[in-house]
Motif scaffolding. Structure first.
Motif, PDB file in Angstrom:
ATOM      1  N   ALA B 287       0.938  -1.383  -0.145  1.00  0.00           N
ATOM      2  CA  ALA B 287       0.018  -0.031  -0.015  1.00  0.00           C
ATOM      3  C   ALA B 287       0.885   1.333  -0.048  1.00  0.00           C
ATOM      4  CB  ALA B 287      -1.099  -0.046   1.351  1.00  0.00           C
ATOM      5  N   ASP B 361      -2.269   2.436  -5.324  1.00  0.00           N
ATOM      6  CA  ASP B 361      -2.119   1.030  -4.930  1.00  0.00           C
ATOM      7  C   ASP B 361      -3.523   0.373  -5.819  1.00  0.00           C
ATOM      8  OD1 ASP B 361      -1.516  -1.428  -3.234  1.00  0.00           O
ATOM      9  OD2 ASP B 361      -3.545  -1.316  -2.395  1.00  0.00           O
ATOM     10  N   GLN B 364      -6.288   2.973  -6.609  1.00  0.00           N
ATOM     11  CA  GLN B 364      -6.560   3.799  -5.417  1.00  0.00           C
ATOM     12  C   GLN B 364      -5.178   4.605  -5.237  1.00  0.00           C
ATOM     13  OE1 GLN B 364      -7.248   1.768  -1.609  1.00  0.00           O
ATOM     14  NE2 GLN B 364      -9.072   2.818  -1.509  1.00  0.00           N
ATOM     15  N   THR B 366      -3.216   5.702  -2.526  1.00  0.00           N
ATOM     16  CA  THR B 366      -2.878   5.401  -1.250  1.00  0.00           C
ATOM     17  C   THR B 366      -2.096   5.901  -0.638  1.00  0.00           C
ATOM     18  OG1 THR B 366      -2.555   3.562   0.027  1.00  0.00           O
ATOM     19  CG2 THR B 366      -1.265   3.725  -1.990  1.00  0.00           C
ATOM     20  N   TYR B 378      -3.808   4.390   3.196  1.00  0.00           N
ATOM     21  CA  TYR B 378      -4.259   3.116   3.664  1.00  0.00           C
ATOM     22  C   TYR B 378      -3.045   2.268   3.668  1.00  0.00           C
ATOM     23  CZ  TYR B 378      -8.526   4.743   0.868  1.00  0.00           C
ATOM     24  OH  TYR B 378      -9.515   5.170   0.679  1.00  0.00           O
ATOM     25  N   LYS B 385      -7.253  -4.699   4.166  1.00  0.00           N
ATOM     26  CA  LYS B 385      -6.702  -3.549   3.823  1.00  0.00           C
ATOM     27  C   LYS B 385      -7.250  -2.457   4.607  1.00  0.00           C
ATOM     28  CE  LYS B 385      -5.514  -0.329  -0.103  1.00  0.00           C
ATOM     29  NZ  LYS B 385      -5.627  -0.358  -1.666  1.00  0.00           N
ATOM     30  N   ASP B 387      -8.359   1.533   5.741  1.00  0.00           N
ATOM     31  CA  ASP B 387      -8.184   2.885   5.557  1.00  0.00           C
ATOM     32  C   ASP B 387      -8.051   3.617   6.904  1.00  0.00           C
ATOM     33  OD1 ASP B 387      -9.069   5.547   5.814  1.00  0.00           O
ATOM     34  OD2 ASP B 387     -10.845   5.587   4.556  1.00  0.00           O
TER      35      ASP B 387
END
Lengths: 442, 442
Positions: B287, B361, B364, B366, B378, B385, B387
């Motif tokens: 991430a 990632d 996303q 991240t 993240y 995974k 948040d």
């Protein structure tokens, strides 16, 4: 320094331990008090004494100078409930059915009442208290912590990032009550209550576990303190822990109990999303890597533990129970323990009784460690957990690290040391079979 | 050194870049050759020049001394296919539908033919070859790599830990053929073929990508070489890469092409289960942490790039395409790029054109990074995974690190720098919205 070859048996050592004069022969006449400061997710590298640059921990550092600081001390699991189950019982969590994640707010499980904790072992001679986080079951028959030998409890049933959450208090004849939570002052409150407990029990032996919620998230620094650490809120929280330890030590000194009190400091596992693992790889929950397990450990009792020691002996929090049995003269529970007595490792620098340490990820033996060698079999990767012996990740079936030259576990030397690899793999496999057989059936 | 405040616009710099005399005005009369050594999962810290202690990389280190070594160079993704899509097109993988894991042996996807790669940009002036690992699609219309501008391909369709796997060769008028794989000699074979390609094209400009499979697992050291690195098989494999680079450099020298050839070395992402991220946190696939993205980058062309430089300017592998356009005089593809021209960062130490870098990632965003600040939103934890703004992990909604004092991303200072936090969070949110809109619809 422990210099034996990793395959050497410890039989010779046990003989030596039995015949030499113990260094704590001049033990105080009264049974020693015990204060265990158990932090939550505190990283090995977050203490000044362990190399932290951005966090100031003068009281922790002073405590380390007054006694012994370990550099190879491990939690018995990489997450909270399991590590605490191991610490309090001297037995890996897999034995008590506690090796399945951590206890969640809606769980109905807990540490079986028939397990014998340090608090139970020390009763009735000791006044016992757990102040802070329990996280070993919050419904009957696992709750309140008095069922496991703690006379007094003040704190939280589980981690303070779980909901719904309340602060509970229980004492002799007192029903459970709930209080509003004020996260900013949790650490200060726990320290206050701990000091009150010390004061209330100053005339008799006591065992106080200060199971702080710090520095686990959420991080809410106390507005009454002004640390403003360059390590942010996390740094402030660790500095609050340090301040709290300073207040406890001042209280012991004011009561003249310094030499009568063994003070222990450790953490339940490696650091989570913030905090430092030192030079270890990975962190809390990360399967077989050291960073999930290696934690600070300081032990101090002036007059009984020589000052200014640094020990690289292998030890684990499951050693607390047998060590405290020796330290206090209490009788060991009548059951097989995984921990070993390290009292003379602490006082006399004898070699560790452990040839190896098992690293569990839930019920799986995911790593095994000697002083020099480390075998890692599983690792998390993105959303899944990998057997490192599969998918052509390791030709040998796992990764073997030589920690003497590679403490961060970066480069496997499995192909260089096939005998070491085979011996550790066998130990790991044998251990898995042993504990699978011991685990409670679902 | 780039000393601007992170919020400063780069407009002033663009003007300066347009008016100053470029340091490479004395460029050679022929179009420069390009050799890109793209390693697979090579860690930042695995090079002697970047601090490795257990691995010897004399040729990589010499190359760094002959030109410039970057300390803040990043892959455009934390896993392979995505990073390569970014590198070859100058655009984040999310634009081409490539931001969904890596291509597996049973996948039918690939880099869309309408994307313009560096090889296509350099055609028809350049002879182009990709030798090694492609991993951007192995079924029609994505295969063979000739559809993306590579005249010649010799290598593997995807990672060499995937099955079934064959070694392919394709050239003008030559059908795809398969060969038996000999993992022990893969790197040597690729180097051999690369040297042959250089020899065959010595009289004209060429672009050779040596996309080695090393040091990705499985690790099978060449029995004809005898490195026996203390870093085990991984160390041996990295030393084979180094030896291979040495052979390529010797060939360029023998052909008198040293000053006519730009040599670039990098990796597609951070190290996987072995290898060192240097002082960065985490590794491949992890991430938003730096360790998945920060990679070695060395650029050398004697006479054009001053020797002995170390640059901490922000740069990313998406910069290769626009930089090589400038370097060779090729016309840029007619489309929006994410990469920026860093040719004068390399030659003249001008500040980076990047105020920030996005860390993806999959699809996303991240993490986002400036020279000093890093926002991480993240993180993977065990099997899932997270948040970091939820579950009370961060009160602020993400973690903010001050890399100047905390390069390992240990302690969030979000509460100390709310303006920096808000600005980076807005950039991250805006970027996510922008790329969500650009991504191909499923």
């Amino acid at each position: 320094m422990e210099r034996r070859h990793f395959l050497t048996s410890s039989i010779g050592l046990s003989v030596a331990a039995a015949t030499a004069t113990p260094g704590w022969a001049k033990a105080p006449t009264r049974r020693p008090n015990i204060v265990l400061l158990l932090c939550d997710d505190l990283g090995y590298g977050d203490l000044g004494a362990n190399g932290a640059k951005l966090i100031r921990t003068p009281h922790l550092d002073a405590l380390a100078r007054s006694g012994v600081r370990f550099t190879n001390f491990f939690a018995s699991a990489n997450i909270c409930s399991q590590s605490r189950a191991g610490l309090f019982t001297g037995r890996f969590a897999v034995r008590s059915g506690m090796a399945n994640g951590v206890i969640q707010a809606n769980d109905k499980t807990g540490l079986p009442p028939e397990e014998v904790t340090i608090a139970e072992m020390l009763k009735p001679d000791y006044a016992t208290a757990l102040i802070g986080k329990w996280h070993l079951g919050h419904v009957a028959p696992y709750w309140p912590p008095r069922v496991q030998g703690f006379d007094y409890f003040y704190g939280l049933p589980y981690s303070h990032n779980m909901v719904p959450l309340s602060l509970y208090s229980s004492g002799e004849g007192v029903d459970l009550i709930t209080e509003d939570l004020d996260f900013h002052r949790l650490t200060a409150k726990f320290i206050d209550r701990g000091i009150q407990f010390i004061d209330d029990n100053r005339a008799r032996p006591f065992f106080l576990t200060l199971a702080l919620t710090a520095p686990h998230t959420p991080l809410d620094p106390n507005p009454d303190e002004h640390h403003h650490s360059p390590a942010g809120d996390y740094g402030d929280i660790v500095e609050e822990v340090d301040t709290g330890l300073g207040r406890v030590m001042a209280k012991l000194k004011a009561l003249g109990l310094e030499r009568d009190t063994l003070v222990l400091v450790t953490s339940d596992n490696g650091p989570w999303f913030e905090g430092s693992s030192g030079d270890s790889r990975d962190r809390k929950g990360g399967a077989g890597w050291d960073g999930g397990y290696r934690v600070p450990f300081i032990a101090s009792q002036p007059g009984r533990i020589p000052a200014g020691q640094v020990s690289d002996a292998l030890a684990m929090n499951i050693d607390f129970l047998p060590t405290l049995a020796t330290w206090t003269g209490a009788a060991l529970p009548d059951r097989e323990l995984d921990g070993r007595d390290i009292s003379r490792v602490i006082t006399d620098r004898i070699p560790s009784p452990h040839d190896d340490l098992l690293l569990f990820d839930d019920t799986q033996v995911t790593g095994i460690r000697t002083k020099r060698w480390k075998l890692v079999k599983y690792s998390y990767y993105r959303g899944y957990k990998l057997d490192l012996g599969k998918y052509m990740i390791s030709r040998q079936g796992a990764l073997l690290f030589d920690l003497d030259q590679d403490p961060a576990e970066l480069y496997s030397v499995a192909s260089r040391h096939p005998e070491v690899f085979a011996a550790l793999m066998k130990r790991m496999t044998d251990a898995q079979a042993k504990y699978d057989a011991l685990a409670p059936k679902a």
